[in-house]
Design a protein around this motif. Structure first.
Motif, PDB file in Angstrom:
ATOM      1  N   GLU A  42     -26.099 -12.556 -17.118  1.00  0.00           N
ATOM      2  CA  GLU A  42     -26.368 -12.176 -15.889  1.00  0.00           C
ATOM      3  C   GLU A  42     -27.263 -13.381 -15.233  1.00  0.00           C
ATOM      4  O   GLU A  42     -26.982 -13.892 -14.190  1.00  0.00           O
ATOM      5  CB  GLU A  42     -27.344 -10.865 -15.736  1.00  0.00           C
ATOM      6  N   LEU A  43     -28.065 -14.142 -16.219  1.00  0.00           N
ATOM      7  CA  LEU A  43     -28.587 -15.258 -15.550  1.00  0.00           C
ATOM      8  C   LEU A  43     -27.918 -16.400 -15.457  1.00  0.00           C
ATOM      9  O   LEU A  43     -27.969 -17.297 -14.424  1.00  0.00           O
ATOM     10  CB  LEU A  43     -29.880 -15.693 -16.691  1.00  0.00           C
ATOM     11  N   VAL A  44     -26.644 -16.272 -16.281  1.00  0.00           N
ATOM     12  CA  VAL A  44     -25.856 -17.627 -15.994  1.00  0.00           C
ATOM     13  C   VAL A  44     -25.268 -17.450 -14.671  1.00  0.00           C
ATOM     14  O   VAL A  44     -25.135 -18.334 -13.927  1.00  0.00           O
ATOM     15  CB  VAL A  44     -24.698 -17.489 -17.262  1.00  0.00           C
ATOM     16  N   ARG A  45     -24.726 -16.087 -14.367  1.00  0.00           N
ATOM     17  CA  ARG A  45     -24.188 -15.900 -12.841  1.00  0.00           C
ATOM     18  C   ARG A  45     -25.042 -16.371 -11.974  1.00  0.00           C
ATOM     19  O   ARG A  45     -24.493 -16.746 -11.031  1.00  0.00           O
ATOM     20  CB  ARG A  45     -23.823 -14.359 -12.871  1.00  0.00           C
ATOM     21  N   LEU A  46     -26.373 -15.917 -12.101  1.00  0.00           N
ATOM     22  CA  LEU A  46     -27.507 -16.109 -11.006  1.00  0.00           C
ATOM     23  C   LEU A  46     -27.548 -17.412 -11.003  1.00  0.00           C
ATOM     24  O   LEU A  46     -27.636 -18.004  -9.663  1.00  0.00           O
ATOM     25  CB  LEU A  46     -28.723 -15.412 -11.654  1.00  0.00           C
ATOM     26  N   ILE A  47     -27.503 -18.235 -11.865  1.00  0.00           N
ATOM     27  CA  ILE A  47     -27.457 -19.915 -11.649  1.00  0.00           C
ATOM     28  C   ILE A  47     -26.467 -20.549 -11.110  1.00  0.00           C
ATOM     29  O   ILE A  47     -26.411 -21.312 -10.248  1.00  0.00           O
ATOM     30  CB  ILE A  47     -28.061 -20.551 -13.228  1.00  0.00           C
ATOM     31  N   ARG A  48     -25.127 -19.968 -11.512  1.00  0.00           N
ATOM     32  CA  ARG A  48     -23.962 -20.351 -10.935  1.00  0.00           C
ATOM     33  C   ARG A  48     -23.855 -20.110  -9.552  1.00  0.00           C
ATOM     34  O   ARG A  48     -23.495 -20.852  -8.769  1.00  0.00           O
ATOM     35  CB  ARG A  48     -22.764 -19.781 -11.806  1.00  0.00           C
ATOM     36  N   ASP A  49     -24.398 -18.987  -9.236  1.00  0.00           N
ATOM     37  CA  ASP A  49     -24.466 -18.623  -7.623  1.00  0.00           C
ATOM     38  C   ASP A  49     -25.592 -19.670  -7.083  1.00  0.00           C
ATOM     39  O   ASP A  49     -25.403 -19.399  -5.476  1.00  0.00           O
ATOM     40  CB  ASP A  49     -24.493 -17.248  -7.452  1.00  0.00           C
ATOM     41  N   GLY A  50     -26.194 -20.109  -7.576  1.00  0.00           N
ATOM     42  CA  GLY A  50     -27.487 -20.613  -6.930  1.00  0.00           C
ATOM     43  C   GLY A  50     -28.578 -19.571  -6.527  1.00  0.00           C
ATOM     44  O   GLY A  50     -28.336 -18.649  -5.928  1.00  0.00           O
ATOM     45  N   PHE A  51     -29.912 -20.274  -6.984  1.00  0.00           N
ATOM     46  CA  PHE A  51     -31.095 -19.390  -6.678  1.00  0.00           C
ATOM     47  C   PHE A  51     -31.156 -19.432  -5.136  1.00  0.00           C
ATOM     48  O   PHE A  51     -31.333 -20.241  -4.518  1.00  0.00           O
ATOM     49  CB  PHE A  51     -32.264 -19.787  -7.429  1.00  0.00           C
ATOM     50  N   SER A  52     -31.760 -18.309  -4.639  1.00  0.00           N
ATOM     51  CA  SER A  52     -32.198 -18.252  -3.336  1.00  0.00           C
ATOM     52  C   SER A  52     -33.623 -18.662  -3.026  1.00  0.00           C
ATOM     53  O   SER A  52     -34.309 -18.973  -4.325  1.00  0.00           O
ATOM     54  CB  SER A  52     -32.183 -16.620  -2.511  1.00  0.00           C
ATOM     55  N   LEU A  53     -34.027 -19.379  -2.116  1.00  0.00           N
ATOM     56  CA  LEU A  53     -35.585 -19.869  -2.079  1.00  0.00           C
ATOM     57  C   LEU A  53     -36.471 -18.525  -2.183  1.00  0.00           C
ATOM     58  O   LEU A  53     -37.336 -18.749  -2.906  1.00  0.00           O
ATOM     59  CB  LEU A  53     -35.537 -20.483  -0.554  1.00  0.00           C
ATOM     60  N   GLY A  54     -35.959 -17.421  -1.705  1.00  0.00           N
ATOM     61  CA  GLY A  54     -36.819 -16.089  -2.036  1.00  0.00           C
ATOM     62  C   GLY A  54     -37.308 -16.057  -3.535  1.00  0.00           C
ATOM     63  O   GLY A  54     -38.221 -15.867  -4.002  1.00  0.00           O
ATOM     64  N   LEU A  55     -35.964 -16.146  -4.215  1.00  0.00           N
ATOM     65  CA  LEU A  55     -36.103 -15.823  -5.472  1.00  0.00           C
ATOM     66  C   LEU A  55     -37.201 -16.963  -6.500  1.00  0.00           C
ATOM     67  O   LEU A  55     -37.805 -16.629  -7.086  1.00  0.00           O
ATOM     68  CB  LEU A  55     -34.824 -15.968  -6.387  1.00  0.00           C
ATOM     69  N   VAL A  56     -36.938 -18.380  -5.831  1.00  0.00           N
ATOM     70  CA  VAL A  56     -37.654 -19.334  -6.603  1.00  0.00           C
ATOM     71  C   VAL A  56     -39.212 -19.115  -6.202  1.00  0.00           C
ATOM     72  O   VAL A  56     -40.015 -19.074  -6.809  1.00  0.00           O
ATOM     73  CB  VAL A  56     -37.199 -20.720  -6.147  1.00  0.00           C
TER      74      VAL A  56
END
Length: 160
Positions: A42-56
């Motif tokens: 799931e982290l791989v997918r999240l990274i591939r999609d690009g982190f949102s500024l809110g998540l960072v």
């Protein structure tokens, strides 16, 4: 019968996407140290999609790091940080750099027992890394591996 396609691993749909940035950040921080392959994919997918500024921002808050420190540590260039504030999202490559930092920071937190002690250690030069501060090595994958290897040695009580 459908023919199996070869290529990149395709994780199941992410449960991270449904929650708030703070909830997603909490799940991500837990997953970085998890042996659960599904959570890591799931982290791989999240990274591939690009982190949102809110998540960072949520990851930074939950780990006791200021967004500006990510620029100071050369994890993300200042211009990139400013640009991401406009479009609200990081690229997959930028997200991978951020993920590397937060993964190592979580390993340091696990090793030293608190975010504060982890950040103190990450910022301080250390002899086993030829007097480099661990955070200075996190801009490359190989540097991050060196830091993670050192943290593993410390965890196991092997002289660093």
């Amino acid at each position: 019968m459908a023919k199996k396609q070869r290529g990149l691993a395709e994780p199941p749909p992410s449960r991270y996407e449904a929650g708030s940035s703070a909830e997603t950040a909490r799940h991500a921080l837990e997953a970085w140290l998890s042996p659960d392959i599904g959570r890591r994919l799931e982290l791989v997918r999240l990274i591939r999609d690009g982190f949102s500024l809110g998540l960072v921002g949520a990851l930074a808050r939950q780990t006791g790091v200021r967004l500006e420190e990510l620029a100071e540590f050369d994890i993300i260039p200042r211009r990139t940080l400013a640009h991401s504030r406009q479009n609200e999202r990081f690229t997959a490559t930028q997200s991978a750099r951020l993920a590397r930092f937060f993964r190592v920071q979580q390993k340091a937190r696990h090793t030293f027992g608190s975010e504060e002690k982890a950040m103190q250690w990450l910022k301080r030069s250390t002899r086993p890394l030829n007097d480099n501060a661990p955070v200075a090595l996190l801009d490359t994958d190989e540097g991050a591996r060196l830091v993670e290897d050192l943290l593993t040695r410390i965890d196991h009580g092997i002289a660093a």
